[in-house]
Design a protein around this motif. Structure first.
Motif, PDB file in Angstrom:
ATOM      1  N   MET A 175       0.798  -1.221   0.000  1.00 17.95           N
ATOM      2  CA  MET A 175       0.000   0.000   0.000  1.00 17.95           C
ATOM      3  C   MET A 175       0.834   1.276   0.000  1.00 17.95           C
ATOM      4  N   GLY A 176       2.109   1.154   0.344  1.00 15.54           N
ATOM      5  CA  GLY A 176       2.950   2.345   0.392  1.00 15.54           C
ATOM      6  C   GLY A 176       3.369   2.698   1.811  1.00 15.54           C
ATOM      7  N   LYS A 177       4.473   3.443   1.933  1.00 12.64           N
ATOM      8  CA  LYS A 177       5.023   3.770   3.245  1.00 12.64           C
ATOM      9  C   LYS A 177       4.099   4.645   4.087  1.00 12.64           C
ATOM     10  N   ASN A 178       3.303   5.468   3.433  1.00 14.29           N
ATOM     11  CA  ASN A 178       2.437   6.400   4.169  1.00 14.29           C
ATOM     12  C   ASN A 178       1.095   5.790   4.561  1.00 14.29           C
ATOM     13  N   PHE A 208     -15.022  -3.222   2.158  1.00 12.93           N
ATOM     14  CA  PHE A 208     -15.740  -2.405   1.178  1.00 12.93           C
ATOM     15  C   PHE A 208     -15.971  -0.992   1.708  1.00 12.93           C
ATOM     16  N   PHE A 209     -16.465  -0.891   2.938  1.00 17.59           N
ATOM     17  CA  PHE A 209     -16.725   0.426   3.518  1.00 17.59           C
ATOM     18  C   PHE A 209     -15.429   1.174   3.812  1.00 17.59           C
ATOM     19  N   MET A 210     -14.382   0.451   4.203  1.00 19.02           N
ATOM     20  CA  MET A 210     -13.096   1.109   4.431  1.00 19.02           C
ATOM     21  C   MET A 210     -12.568   1.709   3.134  1.00 19.02           C
ATOM     22  N   CYS A 211     -12.781   0.996   2.022  1.00 24.03           N
ATOM     23  CA  CYS A 211     -12.354   1.510   0.717  1.00 24.03           C
ATOM     24  C   CYS A 211     -12.991   2.865   0.429  1.00 24.03           C
ATOM     25  N   HIS A 212     -14.306   2.934   0.552  1.00 20.04           N
ATOM     26  CA  HIS A 212     -15.021   4.136   0.143  1.00 20.04           C
ATOM     27  C   HIS A 212     -14.889   5.266   1.157  1.00 20.04           C
ATOM     28  N   VAL A 213     -14.859   4.930   2.435  1.00 18.51           N
ATOM     29  CA  VAL A 213     -14.685   5.983   3.443  1.00 18.51           C
ATOM     30  C   VAL A 213     -13.314   6.633   3.299  1.00 18.51           C
ATOM     31  N   ASN A 214     -12.284   5.807   3.144  1.00 21.49           N
ATOM     32  CA  ASN A 214     -10.934   6.359   3.013  1.00 21.49           C
ATOM     33  C   ASN A 214     -10.732   7.028   1.650  1.00 21.49           C
ATOM     34  N   GLY A 215     -11.445   6.528   0.630  1.00 27.00           N
ATOM     35  CA  GLY A 215     -11.381   7.182  -0.672  1.00 27.00           C
ATOM     36  C   GLY A 215     -11.939   8.587  -0.626  1.00 27.00           C
ATOM     37  N   VAL A 216     -13.068   8.758   0.053  1.00 29.80           N
ATOM     38  CA  VAL A 216     -13.681  10.089   0.204  1.00 29.80           C
ATOM     39  C   VAL A 216     -12.791  10.990   1.044  1.00 29.80           C
ATOM     40  N   ARG A 217     -12.210  10.447   2.103  1.00 25.27           N
ATOM     41  CA  ARG A 217     -11.333  11.250   2.971  1.00 25.27           C
ATOM     42  C   ARG A 217     -10.093  11.722   2.225  1.00 25.27           C
ATOM     43  N   ALA A 218      -9.565  10.868   1.343  1.00 24.59           N
ATOM     44  CA  ALA A 218      -8.332  11.200   0.639  1.00 24.59           C
ATOM     45  C   ALA A 218      -8.562  12.171  -0.524  1.00 24.59           C
ATOM     46  N   LYS A 219      -9.694  12.034  -1.220  1.00 22.37           N
ATOM     47  CA  LYS A 219      -9.916  12.809  -2.443  1.00 22.37           C
ATOM     48  C   LYS A 219     -10.980  13.887  -2.312  1.00 22.37           C
ATOM     49  N   TYR A 225     -14.041  12.025  -5.607  1.00 27.94           N
ATOM     50  CA  TYR A 225     -14.163  10.572  -5.509  1.00 27.94           C
ATOM     51  C   TYR A 225     -15.320  10.063  -6.367  1.00 27.94           C
ATOM     52  N   LEU A 226     -16.456  10.732  -6.300  1.00 30.30           N
ATOM     53  CA  LEU A 226     -17.601  10.315  -7.109  1.00 30.30           C
ATOM     54  C   LEU A 226     -17.333  10.512  -8.598  1.00 30.30           C
ATOM     55  N   LYS A 227     -16.581  11.555  -8.924  1.00 23.60           N
ATOM     56  CA  LYS A 227     -16.250  11.797 -10.317  1.00 23.60           C
ATOM     57  C   LYS A 227     -15.408  10.665 -10.894  1.00 23.60           C
ATOM     58  N   GLY A 228     -14.637   9.986 -10.025  1.00 26.23           N
ATOM     59  CA  GLY A 228     -13.798   8.881 -10.473  1.00 26.23           C
ATOM     60  C   GLY A 228     -14.595   7.737 -11.072  1.00 26.23           C
ATOM     61  N   PHE A 229     -15.858   7.613 -10.689  1.00 21.54           N
ATOM     62  CA  PHE A 229     -16.693   6.537 -11.239  1.00 21.54           C
ATOM     63  C   PHE A 229     -17.132   6.827 -12.674  1.00 21.54           C
ATOM     64  N   VAL A 286      -5.196  -4.218  -1.606  1.00 20.19           N
ATOM     65  CA  VAL A 286      -5.231  -3.712  -2.981  1.00 20.19           C
ATOM     66  C   VAL A 286      -6.474  -2.862  -3.209  1.00 20.19           C
ATOM     67  N   TYR A 287      -7.630  -3.334  -2.723  1.00 17.04           N
ATOM     68  CA  TYR A 287      -8.868  -2.577  -2.906  1.00 17.04           C
ATOM     69  C   TYR A 287      -8.820  -1.237  -2.174  1.00 17.04           C
ATOM     70  N   ILE A 288      -8.350  -1.257  -0.929  1.00 12.50           N
ATOM     71  CA  ILE A 288      -8.301  -0.013  -0.158  1.00 12.50           C
ATOM     72  C   ILE A 288      -7.314   0.970  -0.778  1.00 12.50           C
ATOM     73  N   SER A 289      -6.143   0.450  -1.147  1.00  8.75           N
ATOM     74  CA  SER A 289      -5.131   1.300  -1.762  1.00  8.75           C
ATOM     75  C   SER A 289      -5.623   1.889  -3.087  1.00  8.75           C
ATOM     76  N   GLY A 290      -6.321   1.060  -3.870  1.00  8.84           N
ATOM     77  CA  GLY A 290      -6.848   1.537  -5.154  1.00  8.84           C
ATOM     78  C   GLY A 290      -7.882   2.622  -5.001  1.00  8.84           C
ATOM     79  N   SER A 291      -8.681   2.558  -3.949  1.00  9.88           N
ATOM     80  CA  SER A 291      -9.716   3.584  -3.751  1.00  9.88           C
ATOM     81  C   SER A 291      -9.126   4.914  -3.292  1.00  9.88           C
ATOM     82  N   ILE A 292      -7.952   4.849  -2.676  1.00  7.18           N
ATOM     83  CA  ILE A 292      -7.335   6.086  -2.185  1.00  7.18           C
ATOM     84  C   ILE A 292      -6.548   6.789  -3.270  1.00  7.18           C
ATOM     85  N   GLU A 293      -5.922   6.006  -4.161  1.00  9.79           N
ATOM     86  CA  GLU A 293      -5.058   6.593  -5.186  1.00  9.79           C
ATOM     87  C   GLU A 293      -5.868   7.321  -6.268  1.00  9.79           C
TER      88      GLU A 293
END
Length: 235
Positions: A71-74, A119-130, A135-139, A228-235
């Motif tokens: 997922m990366g050092k950070n 699943f929820f961790m993916c989307h919650v952290n995706g919204v927090r990061a972007k 985040y919604l535009k990414g879809f 992989v799923y969580i990392s992908g939602s954040i990037e």
């Protein structure tokens, strides 16, 4: 007990409709063992590790290294979740080795529940990061007409994650049940008695594969896909 079906085996139902299933009881046992073990193994930590503490620090370090490399050092803050997930899944998948406990992961409710957490961790952290808008535009990328396909792909992730683990665990249980049934029938045919003669020894190698190797492998796969799923939602 209750190993024949795919659904939760109901042990007790209260007067107001609450059902206590075998899955719940075994999960409670696993959680209690993990909590007690965590307390006993960490209550007397030393600055200079030795003995069991060396093993514990090596395991914790391995989890952090795995999260960092995936997922990366950070993003090592996800290591406690991934480590807890792997511990529970490892114990749950190996529960069948006791001979009387049904693995909680042989119940789709368990695997789907764990997949929903990821699943929820993916989307919650995706919204927090972007941010919500980005985040919604990414879809809608790379073309807005692909939005339905992108949404279906997101919904499919927890489904595939849960069914992969559930299917492998249940598949192993079914094969072992067939092997024991065949050996019991062969014992009766050869020796004229129902005493489980051939069931001793031979199935051990199969248990090593279906319970130990496959169980630990599926634990690793579930954890890796979650990262992989969580990392992908954040990037």
């Amino acid at each position: 007990m209750g190993n024949e079906g795919f659904g939760p085996y109901i042990l007790y139902e209260t007067s107001f409709g609450l059902k206590i299933t075998e899955t719940l009881v075994v999960s409670w046992i696993i959680i209690a063992v993990l909590i007690l073990s965590s307390y006993l193994l960490t209550r007397d930590l030393k600055k200079v590790p030795r003995g069991v503490q060396n093993v514990l620090e090596a395991l914790v370090g391995a989890v952090y290294d795995m999260v960092e490399s995936t997922m990366g050092k950070n993003r090592t803050s996800f290591a406690p979740y991934i480590g807890s997930l792997m511990l529970y899944l490892a114990f749950a998948n190996l529960a069948g080795l006791t001979g009387f406990l049904r693995p909680p992961t042989a119940d789709l409710n368990t695997t789907f529940g764990l997949a929903l957490i990821t699943f929820f961790m993916c989307h919650v952290n995706g919204v927090r990061a972007k941010g919500l808008g980005t985040y919604l535009k990414g879809f809608t990328e790379p073309f807005f007409l692909l939005t339905p396909i992108n949404l279906i792909g997101e919904i499919a992730n927890p489904i595939s994650l849960s069914f992969r683990l559930f299917g492998n665990v249940v598949g192993g249980m079914i094969i072992m049940s067939l092997v024991y049934g065949a050996l019991a029938g062969l014992s009766k045919s050869l020796f004229g008695m129902s005493f489980p003669i051939l069931e001793f020894g031979f199935p051990v190698l199969l248990h090593v594969y279906f319970d130990v190797f496959s169980g630990l492998l599926q634990t690793f796969i579930f954890a890796m896909l979650s990262m992989v799923y969580i990392s992908g939602s954040i990037e």
